[in-house]
Motif scaffolding. Structure first.
Motif, PDB file in Angstrom:
ATOM      1  N   TYR A  58    -112.168  10.955  28.390  1.00 33.51           N
ATOM      2  CA  TYR A  58    -111.700   9.602  28.129  1.00 33.51           C
ATOM      3  C   TYR A  58    -110.193   9.514  27.872  1.00 33.51           C
ATOM      4  O   TYR A  58    -109.607   8.440  28.051  1.00 33.51           O
ATOM      5  CB  TYR A  58    -112.445   9.017  26.918  1.00 33.51           C
ATOM      6  N   GLU A  68    -117.033   3.175  25.811  1.00 37.62           N
ATOM      7  CA  GLU A  68    -117.190   2.236  26.929  1.00 37.62           C
ATOM      8  C   GLU A  68    -116.842   0.819  26.506  1.00 37.62           C
ATOM      9  O   GLU A  68    -116.659  -0.056  27.345  1.00 37.62           O
ATOM     10  CB  GLU A  68    -118.627   2.274  27.450  1.00 37.62           C
ATOM     11  N   ILE A 104    -126.233   2.446  30.918  1.00 39.73           N
ATOM     12  CA  ILE A 104    -124.866   2.256  31.411  1.00 39.73           C
ATOM     13  C   ILE A 104    -124.640   3.061  32.693  1.00 39.73           C
ATOM     14  O   ILE A 104    -124.082   2.564  33.676  1.00 39.73           O
ATOM     15  CB  ILE A 104    -123.841   2.648  30.338  1.00 39.73           C
ATOM     16  N   ALA A 105    -125.076   4.336  32.676  1.00 37.44           N
ATOM     17  CA  ALA A 105    -124.888   5.194  33.851  1.00 37.44           C
ATOM     18  C   ALA A 105    -125.672   4.700  35.060  1.00 37.44           C
ATOM     19  O   ALA A 105    -125.229   4.853  36.203  1.00 37.44           O
ATOM     20  CB  ALA A 105    -125.301   6.628  33.511  1.00 37.44           C
ATOM     21  N   ARG A 118    -121.970   1.398  34.941  1.00 35.90           N
ATOM     22  CA  ARG A 118    -120.765   2.152  35.249  1.00 35.90           C
ATOM     23  C   ARG A 118    -120.666   2.477  36.743  1.00 35.90           C
ATOM     24  O   ARG A 118    -121.621   2.921  37.357  1.00 35.90           O
ATOM     25  CB  ARG A 118    -120.734   3.444  34.445  1.00 35.90           C
ATOM     26  N   ASN A 150    -114.435   4.995  38.477  1.00 32.26           N
ATOM     27  CA  ASN A 150    -113.276   4.499  37.735  1.00 32.26           C
ATOM     28  C   ASN A 150    -111.994   4.942  38.443  1.00 32.26           C
ATOM     29  O   ASN A 150    -111.616   6.111  38.382  1.00 32.26           O
ATOM     30  CB  ASN A 150    -113.311   5.059  36.308  1.00 32.26           C
TER      31      ASN A 150
END
Length: 449
Positions: free
Chosen positions: A152, A224, A401-402, A406, A409
C-alpha cells in the motif's frame, strides 16, 4: 401362629424390597458410571476456573436492588455505550490510530486464547514455551505488516533506503525468523513432555491462523477506505445489540444448543434491524471523503492522507423502484449510493453468518468448561468474546472486495514500473506500444493529436 406367619411374610417382603433396592442402586451406579465416562470422554481436560466477577463497585451499589437478569442487562448496556463512545473517538483520530488499535486487540485476543491453553494443559512448566509463543506472534506480525506496507505504501518504501532493502528481502527475513523459532522449539523438546509440547505448538499455530491472519485482513479492509472497516464492524455490533434486545424482550424459541440464550426472535429481529442500520449508515458515510478514500502516502506533505476523488461507488445514482414500492410510496426512482446496495450484502452476512463465529466461540468455551475467554470487560467477558464474530466478518469483507469491488490499480502499476531499471522500462514501453498499435488504438490517438 398367626403372628409368626405375619412376621414371616413381613420378613420375606423386606428381603424382596431390599433386593429390589440393591438392584436399583446397582443400575443407578451403572448409569452414573456411564454418564461419568461420557463426561470424561467429552471433556478430556480439566476444568478451567471461571474468572471472578469484576463489575465496578459503583455499578454493583447502584444496581444492588435489581435481579441478576436485569442487573446483567444494565451492566452490559452501560459498558456497550462506553465501548461505542471509545470506537467513535478512535475513528475521529484516523486510520493509523485504528490500525494500532487493531494490533492491540489482536495481541490481547492472542493472549486470552494462549492463556486458556496454558491453563487447560498445565503447560506453565514447559521450557521456553511461553517465550516461543510470543516469538511466533512477533514473526507472523512482521511478515504480514511488512507485506501490507510494501503493497500500500510502495512510494514510501522506495524513497527510504533501509525500507527498500527490507522490502526486497522481506520474505527471506520472515522465513529466517520463523525458522529460528522452529529450531528453538525442537531444541526445547523434553523427553517427558513430548506430547504436551506438540499440543501447545499446534495450539499456538491455530491461534495465529485464527487471530493474526484475520486481523491482518481487517487492516487490508481499512486501507481500502475506512468505510470498508467501519460499516462491517458496526453491522456486527448492531446485530449483536439488536439480537440481544429482541431476544431479551421477545425471545421464546431457542435457536441453537451451543448458545441456549440465543433465540429465533432475536436472530430474525437482529437481521432486519441490521439491514436497515447498514443502509442508513452507508448513506451517511458515503458522502464524506474521509471515510471513502483509500489510505495513501503523500510525498509532498510527507504524511498519510485519505483525500481523493470518490469513485462511482460513492456517487449518488438514480435507481428505479419495483411497481409494488411505486404504488406504496408514489416514487418512480430513488437516489442511492451504489455502496448502499453492497451494504445489504454486508449486513446480511453480519446477521446470518456472523453469529456462527459466536457459536464457534461458544462451542470452544463449552469444550474447555469456561464461561468467557477472560474478564476484561464487565458483563461482556474478554476481548475475544467481543471480537469472535468480527474476525469472520473481516474475512468475508476482504473476499467480497477482491471478488466484486477491486480492479487493477493503475497507480500501483506505474509505481512498480518506475522502480525498474531503465532498460526494463524501455522494453515494457516498446511492448505496450506494439500491443496498442496492433489493436489499432495508437494510430487513432496519433491522428487525433
Amino acid at each position: 401362629m398367626t403372628e409368626l406367619r405375619h412376621r414371616g411374610a413381613t420378613e420375606k417382603e423386606l428381603q424382596h424390597q431390599n433386593s429390589e433396592d440393591k438392584g436399583s442402586e446397582t443400575e443407578g451406579k451403572e448409569r452414573d458410571g456411564a454418564s461419568d465416562n461420557e463426561t470424561k470422554s467429552d471433556s478430556g481436560v480439566s476444568e478451567v476456573p471461571v474468572p471472578a466477577d469484576d463489575t465496578p463497585e459503583v455499578l454493583n451499589k447502584a444496581l444492588s436492588g435489581l435481579s441478576s437478569r436485569w442487573k446483567n442487562w444494565w451492566v452490559r448496556g452501560i459498558l456497550t455505550l462506553a465501548m461505542i463512545s471509545f470506537f467513535f473517538i478512535i475513528i475521529y483520530l484516523g486510520p493509523m490510530v485504528l490500525m494500532m488499535i487493531v494490533l492491540c486487540v489482536q495481541i490481547k485476543c492472542f493472549h486470552e486464547i494462549i492463556t486458556i491453553g496454558y491453563s487447560v494443559y498445565h503447560s506453565y512448566h514447559l521450557p521456553w514455551f511461553r517465550t516461543l509463543s510470543w516469538y511466533f506472534l512477533l514473526c507472523v506480525n512482521y511478515f504480514f505488516y511488512g507485506e501490507t506496507v510494501t503493497d500500500y505504501f510502495f512510494t514510501l518504501v522506495q524513497r527510504e533506503e533501509p525500507l527498500r532493502i527490507l522490502s526486497k528481502y522481506h520474505r527471506f527475513i520472515s522465513f529466517a525468523l520463523y525458522l529460528t523459532g522452529f529450531c528453538m522449539f525442537v531444541l526445547s523438546l523434553v523427553k517427558k513432555h513430548y506430547r504436551l509440547q506438540f499440543y501447545m505448538f499446534g495450539w499456538t499455530h491455530v491461534t495465529l491462523l485464527i487471530v493474526v491472519t484475520q486481523s491482518h485482513l481487517i487492516i487490508h479492509n481499512l486501507f481500502e477506505g475506512m468505510i470498508w472497516f467501519i460499516v462491517p464492524i458496526s453491522c456486527v455490533i448492531c446485530n449483536d445489540i439488536m439480537a440481544y434486545m429482541f431476544g431479551f424482550f421477545f425471545g421464546r424459541t431457542p435457536l441453537i444448543k451451543l448458545s441456549p440464550k440465543k433465540t429465533w426472535e432475536g436472530f430474525i429481529g437482529g437481521l432486519f434491524a441490521t439491514i436497515v442500520f447498514g443502509i442508513l449508515l452507508s448513506y451517511v458515510m458515503s458522502g464524506y471523503r474521509f471515510f471513502v478514500c483509500p489510505v495513501e502516502f503523500n510525498n509532498d506533505s510527507n504524511s498519510f492522507t485519505v483525500d481523493c476523488k470518490p469513485s462511482e461507488l460513492f456517487q449518488l445514482q438514480d435507481y428505479g423502484l419495483p411497481p409494488v414500492l411505486q404504488s406504496i410510496t408514489g416514487w418512480t426512482t430513488v437516489k442511492l449510493y451504489p455502496f448502499q446496495i453492497h451494504s445489504i450484502a454486508l449486513s446480511a452476512f453480519a446477521s446470518i453468518m456472523g453469529p456462527f463465529g459466536g457459536f464457534f466461540a461458544s462451542g470452544f468455551k463449552r469444550a474447555f468448561k469456561i464461561k468467557d475467554f477472560a474478564n476484561t470487560i464487565p458483563g461482556h467477558g474478554g476481548i475475544m468474546d467481543r471480537f469472535d464474530c468480527q474476525y469472520l466478518m473481516a474475512t468475508f469483507v476482504n473476499v467480497y472486495i477482491a471478488s466484486f469491488i477491486r480492479g487493477p490499480n493503475p497507480s500501483k502499476v506505474i509505481q512498480q514500473l518506475l522502480a525498474l531499471r531503465p532498460d526494463q522500462q524501455l522494453h515494457i514501453f516498446n511492448s505496450l506500444k506494439a500491443h496498442l498499435t496492433e489493436k489499432g488504438l495508437l494510430p487513432a490517438l496519433e491522428e487525433a493529436a
